[in-house]
Design a protein around this motif. Structure first.
Motif, mmCIF file in Angstrom:
data_model
loop_
_atom_site.group_PDB
_atom_site.id
_atom_site.type_symbol
_atom_site.label_atom_id
_atom_site.label_comp_id
_atom_site.label_asym_id
_atom_site.label_seq_id
_atom_site.Cartn_x
_atom_site.Cartn_y
_atom_site.Cartn_z
ATOM 1 N N VAL A 235 0.843 -1.201 0.000
ATOM 2 C CA VAL A 235 0.000 0.000 0.000
ATOM 3 C C VAL A 235 0.876 1.248 0.000
ATOM 4 N N LEU A 236 1.939 1.229 0.784
ATOM 5 C CA LEU A 236 2.845 2.375 0.843
ATOM 6 C C LEU A 236 3.477 2.646 -0.522
ATOM 7 N N ARG A 237 3.911 1.596 -1.182
ATOM 8 C CA ARG A 237 4.523 1.793 -2.503
ATOM 9 C C ARG A 237 3.516 2.343 -3.501
ATOM 10 N N LYS A 238 2.271 1.894 -3.416
ATOM 11 C CA LYS A 238 1.230 2.433 -4.296
ATOM 12 C C LYS A 238 1.050 3.931 -4.041
ATOM 13 N N MET A 239 1.040 4.327 -2.751
ATOM 14 C CA MET A 239 0.870 5.739 -2.409
ATOM 15 C C MET A 239 2.072 6.555 -2.868
ATOM 16 N N GLN A 240 3.266 5.979 -2.752
ATOM 17 C CA GLN A 240 4.470 6.699 -3.178
ATOM 18 C C GLN A 240 4.492 6.926 -4.691
ATOM 19 N N SER A 241 3.828 6.056 -5.437
ATOM 20 C CA SER A 241 3.838 6.181 -6.898
ATOM 21 C C SER A 241 2.892 7.270 -7.391
ATOM 22 N N GLN A 242 2.010 7.733 -6.499
ATOM 23 C CA GLN A 242 1.070 8.774 -6.900
ATOM 24 C C GLN A 242 1.712 10.149 -6.689
ATOM 25 N N PRO A 243 1.377 11.105 -7.531
ATOM 26 C CA PRO A 243 2.003 12.428 -7.410
ATOM 27 C C PRO A 243 1.668 13.119 -6.100
ATOM 28 N N ARG A 244 0.446 13.022 -5.630
ATOM 29 C CA ARG A 244 0.066 13.678 -4.371
ATOM 30 C C ARG A 244 -1.299 13.167 -3.936
ATOM 31 N N GLY A 245 -1.496 13.110 -2.649
ATOM 32 C CA GLY A 245 -2.780 12.683 -2.119
ATOM 33 C C GLY A 245 -3.048 13.403 -0.819
ATOM 34 N N HIS A 246 -4.185 13.096 -0.202
ATOM 35 C CA HIS A 246 -4.560 13.739 1.050
ATOM 36 C C HIS A 246 -4.433 12.732 2.188
ATOM 37 N N GLY A 247 -3.713 13.093 3.207
ATOM 38 C CA GLY A 247 -3.546 12.221 4.363
ATOM 39 C C GLY A 247 -2.143 12.322 4.934
ATOM 40 N N TRP A 248 -2.017 11.842 6.163
ATOM 41 C CA TRP A 248 -0.760 11.972 6.898
ATOM 42 C C TRP A 248 0.382 11.248 6.206
ATOM 43 N N TYR A 250 0.839 10.795 3.050
ATOM 44 C CA TYR A 250 1.317 11.592 1.917
ATOM 45 C C TYR A 250 2.213 12.735 2.402
ATOM 46 N N ASP A 251 1.878 13.307 3.559
ATOM 47 C CA ASP A 251 2.765 14.336 4.137
ATOM 48 C C ASP A 251 4.123 13.735 4.470
ATOM 49 N N MET A 252 4.109 12.513 5.014
ATOM 50 C CA MET A 252 5.373 11.872 5.376
ATOM 51 C C MET A 252 6.176 11.466 4.139
ATOM 52 N N ILE A 253 5.471 11.057 3.100
ATOM 53 C CA ILE A 253 6.171 10.725 1.848
ATOM 54 C C ILE A 253 6.887 11.959 1.314
ATOM 55 N N GLU A 254 6.236 13.121 1.428
ATOM 56 C CA GLU A 254 6.872 14.363 0.998
ATOM 57 C C GLU A 254 8.050 14.707 1.899
ATOM 58 N N LYS A 255 7.905 14.498 3.201
ATOM 59 C CA LYS A 255 9.026 14.725 4.124
ATOM 60 C C LYS A 255 10.186 13.795 3.794
ATOM 61 N N ASN A 256 9.863 12.592 3.394
ATOM 62 C CA ASN A 256 10.879 11.610 3.016
ATOM 63 C C ASN A 256 11.683 12.099 1.810
ATOM 64 N N ARG A 257 11.001 12.752 0.873
ATOM 65 C CA ARG A 257 11.704 13.284 -0.297
ATOM 66 C C ARG A 257 12.565 14.478 0.072
ATOM 67 N N GLN A 258 12.053 15.305 1.031
ATOM 68 C CA GLN A 258 12.789 16.510 1.406
ATOM 69 C C GLN A 258 13.924 16.226 2.379
ATOM 70 N N LYS A 259 13.681 15.311 3.337
ATOM 71 C CA LYS A 259 14.675 15.023 4.377
ATOM 72 C C LYS A 259 14.821 13.515 4.535
ATOM 73 N N PRO A 260 15.405 12.848 3.542
ATOM 74 C CA PRO A 260 15.478 11.381 3.580
ATOM 75 C C PRO A 260 16.332 10.845 4.724
ATOM 76 N N ASP A 261 17.213 11.684 5.290
ATOM 77 C CA ASP A 261 18.027 11.225 6.417
ATOM 78 C C ASP A 261 17.251 11.236 7.723
ATOM 79 N N VAL A 262 16.166 12.022 7.790
ATOM 80 C CA VAL A 262 15.340 12.089 9.002
ATOM 81 C C VAL A 262 14.150 11.148 8.872
ATOM 82 N N VAL A 263 13.384 11.287 7.799
ATOM 83 C CA VAL A 263 12.247 10.405 7.538
ATOM 84 C C VAL A 263 12.676 9.428 6.449
ATOM 85 N N THR A 264 13.225 8.303 6.876
ATOM 86 C CA THR A 264 13.818 7.341 5.942
ATOM 87 C C THR A 264 12.747 6.451 5.324
ATOM 88 N N ASP A 265 13.155 5.692 4.278
ATOM 89 C CA ASP A 265 12.225 4.769 3.636
ATOM 90 C C ASP A 265 11.697 3.727 4.621
#
Length: 781
Positions: A235-248, A250-265
């Motif tokens: 489910v997580l990989r499906k959500m990561q493949s989408q450009p953007r969605g609504h929900g916590w 999706y916020d964390m996926i964006e944080k993962n892209r911005q700060k991968p050392d803090v919010v890791t895969d």
């Protein structure tokens, strides 16, 4: 009102239990008591009622080693809170460790699913914990959570619509289990098509982590956990493949892209699984517990239906009385003393929060479910400190909406007679089924269809103590002495009012909304409440209003009882000193000491016998211990002589005018620290004066935040505005509820709580009134 006191100190590393022979021995070398040796959290008493099962511990041995569990068990409120506050000495790293180690077969199953649950906010040490927590907080602010309320309301209403004309239902199976899980999945942003599958997998996690499954069950549970892990990853990989969605998520996926050392895969995957479990089970079980407790008390349920404004307070009291989170775990990173017992480095700790929530040292009459309790928000069910549950306000919202819908639409709801069962584990608790019944013909919306939509909404967050107001009826209002009115209060419905302990007071709410504090003077076992009010012409008007207005038959609004002047019952001897109306809490203490068979003497000073309240009762019940000092008769209380020689194992309690209390403090300066306990009635010099204040900043060491405190704001107000939970009550520097630890900086003390030595220590302050002398303070928050 307040008490100035020091906590009772026991010897560092002392053994609470000494036994002859060869009893089991704890890792610190102390013998294990028979009750500690026999403790097993998987036995029926703990599983049915953890707080009751540990009553013996709270009363006799609040920190003990359990050989069967291999853990140090901590049962008292103050000790548990101290452990929560120090997450460096007491690491949360074992919070999700399996109580029952996995069998080789179960481990093989998990390995087959490539199970790799990493640390999350629950069991993560510093500094990684706070770095990640700050990145995750935005979605949990009251403003953001408010947007979820319509979705929660719709889910609850749809489920209630499905059963409302049926007359009987298992609320766990048909509502409480599914709605919180659906809310959690919506909150995360999980696609609708994946919700059902994730629902099926989530239950295995609880038994896997906190239960004692058999070897055969371990393999079955491991299959469920492995499938849960595997599917949540998909489910997580499906959500990561989408450009953007609504929900916590999706916020964390964006944080993962911005700060991968803090919010890791790997952290994303672990948090997704952890949040589903945490947001689902804790709320589902807490709601089931709340309805069970409220419905088992029909009078309380009826009162809640009649007064829906009490719903936030009732939900909070249910979280305290029977919360879903029973215990948390920590491990000592060094030898550390807890409650006078040394827990060695590496010692595993089970903090039984359910027991702490029933500690009479913090909660008045703790075994009573009191929906008017104004300090229920102090409960430990959400944890405390930097690891306090981030989703607490979402859980509160769900519980309140459940209660609001049911009290409005099914006030005739009844609990069926049934035997309750629980999933065996140490840490989470709620009935597996909750059967209720009702007469559909009595449904209010059959008479008035508008009832279905007539919802009442509540602000997100903890209930305000000042909104929890009880109505009481005056059954007696008579002159007690010159200028003193004796008032007896009773429950309007004829029930006994809640019990209280010596030193307790009520807040009487005036028509203006302001409140005045009046000590309860007993007798404590009468089922009603009695106060005596001195008319003070030069006061703020509260006593004049009581004297001019209060008559038999009228109703008053009160808050409490509260106790900030608690009687320590462990001393051998007591010296009680009262001046004027200060006799009101002191007589209740004398009553209790006499009941306990303790040695005490009571010194009571007043202007004249005619002006001394409760005199007849004192002479009747305490004549041998009583010493009277009437100024009119030339009798004078000689404190210098009374306090000249410190007495061994003796405590001093005093209440009265400020000059008397100052004299007591000065006269007992040479007594052992903590001997004197006094109660203040006025907050002179404590209140904010913006024209003469200066701004300063506070650095919060645990939260890694800097908060600005403006000249027209108190420190307490500024901390709350920054989202930091600090308990409080009087907010006048009288009660000590809002004390915070100071690490650095010079303090401008303005409270009436701390002793002179405590002030000199510069290590604590009362955040409602005290400030920085300079430009900065560093706090342990």
């Amino acid at each position: 009102m307040t008490t100035a006191t020091q906590p009772n100190q026991s010897g560092a590393g002392s053994c609470p239990f000494h036994a002859a022979g060869e009893p089991p021995v704890a890792p610190n070398g102390c013998p294990v008591s028979p009750q500690a040796a026999g403790f097993d959290p998987f036995d029926r008493p703990y599983q049915l009622d953890p707080a009751e099962a540990l009553r013996w511990s709270r009363e006799q041995e609040p920190v003990f080693y359990s050989p069967r569990l291999g853990y140090w068990v901590v049962s008292r409120y103050a000790d548990i809170k101290a452990i929560f506050r120090d997450n460096l000495t007491f690491s949360p790293s074992i919070a999700l460790e399996k109580i029952t180690p996995s069998s080789d077969e179960a481990l093989a199953v998990l390995e087959r699913y490539d199970y790799g649950m990493h640390r999350t906010l629950v069991n993560e040490d510093e500094p990684a914990h706070m770095a990640r927590r700050r990145e995750l907080l935005d979605a949990f602010t009251p403003e953001v959570l408010e947007a979820h309320a319509p979705m929660v309301r719709q889910l609850v209403r749809e489920k209630l619509d499905a059963i409302i004309d049926r007359g009987r239902a298992d609320l766990v199976a048909e509502m409480f289990w599914e709605v919180p899980l659906t809310v959690a999945l919506h909150f995360l942003g999980v696609p609708e098509e994946d919700m059902e599958q994730l629902r099926r997998f989530s239950v295995a996690h609880t038994l896997n982590t906190w239960g004692r499954p058999s070897p055969e069950q371990q393999v079955e549970v491991a299959e469920g956990v492995g499938k849960f892990w595997q599917y949540s990853g998909q489910v997580l990989r499906k959500m990561q493949s989408q450009p953007r969605g609504h929900g916590w998520m999706y916020d964390m996926i964006e944080k993962n892209r911005q700060k991968p050392d803090v919010v890791t895969d790997s952290y994303l995957h672990s948090m997704m699984m952890a949040i589903i479990v945490a947001a689902h089970e804790t709320t589902a079980l807490a709601t089931a517990n709340a309805f069970r407790q409220l419905l088992s008390r029909p009078a309380v349920w009826a009162e809640l239906c009649d007064n829906p404004e009490l719903i936030p307070a009732a939900a909070e009291e249910c979280l305290r009385h029977s919360g879903s989170v029973v215990a948390w775990r920590r491990i000592a990173t060094r030898d550390a003393e807890v409650g006078g017992v040394t827990i060695p480095e590496g010692g595993r700790i089970l903090m039984v929060t359910a027991s702490g929530n029933h500690d009479p040292a913090h909660f008045e009459n703790p075994d009573e479910l009191d929906i008017y309790r104004d300090n229920a928000v102090d409960h430990l069910t959400f944890g405390y400190g930097s690891h306090q549950c981030m989703g607490k306000n979402l859980g509160r919202m769900e519980m309140r909406i459940f209660l609001e819908e049911f009290t409005r639409r099914l006030p005739q709801l009844e609990l069926e007679e049934q035997e309750f069962t629980f999933l065996p584990n140490t840490s989470f608790r709620g009935p597996e089924a909750l059967w209720v019944r009702w007469d559909p013909a009595q449904n209010p919306e059959r008479r008035d269809p508008a009832v279905r939509e007539a919802q009442r909404d509540f602000p997100v967050g903890a209930p305000e103590a000042r909104t929890i107001v009880r109505r009481v009826r005056v059954t007696r209002a008579e002159t007690e002495a010159e200028g003193v009115l004796g008032v007896t209060l009773a429950d309007p419905a004829g029930r006994d009012l809640p019990a209280w302990s010596p030193g307790s007071h009520l807040d009487v709410v005036l028509p203006s909304g302001e409140a005045r504090k009046y000590s309860l003077c007993g007798p404590a076992t009468s089922g009603d409440w009695q106060v005596a009010v001195l008319r003070e012409e030069a006061g703020r008007g509260g006593s004049r209003w009581v004297h001019d207005t209060v008559r038999e038959g009228i109703e008053l609004r009160v808050r409490g009882p509260k106790n900030h002047f608690r009687l320590d019952e462990t001393a051998d001897r007591y010296v009680l000193v009262a001046g004027g109306i200060g006799i009101t809490p002191i007589i209740a203490m004398a009553d209790r000491l006499k009941q306990l068979g303790k040695s005490y003497e009571l010194h009571y000073a007043g202007r004249s016998r005619a002006s001394m309240a409760l005199l007849a009762r004192l002479e009747r019940d305490h004549d041998e211990a009583l010493r009277l000092y009437s100024k009119e008769e030339g009798a004078r209380l000689d404190l210098a002589s009374l306090l000249a020689t410190p007495r061994e194992s003796t405590l001093l309690y005093g209440c009265g005018p400020e000059r008397l209390l100052s004299a007591l403090e000065a006269g007992s300066a040479h007594w052992p620290e903590g001997s004197l306990h006094v109660e203040h009635f006025t907050a002179e010099g404590a209140l904010l004066d913006p024209e003469h204040e200066h701004a300063f900043e506070v650095e919060l060491a645990d939260s890694e935040l800097v908060v600005e405190v403006a000249a027209d704001r108190t420190l307490l107000q500024s901390l709350r505005a920054a989202g930091v939970d600090v308990p409080s009550d009087c907010e006048e520097g009288l009660c000590g509820s809002c004390q915070v630890e100071v690490i650095e900086g010079e303090i401008d003390h303005r409270d009436k709580v701390l002793t002179a030595s405590e002030r000199a220590g510069q290590d604590r302050l009362m955040s409602c009134c005290s400030r920085a002398k300079g430009k900065k303070l560093k706090l342990a928050l």
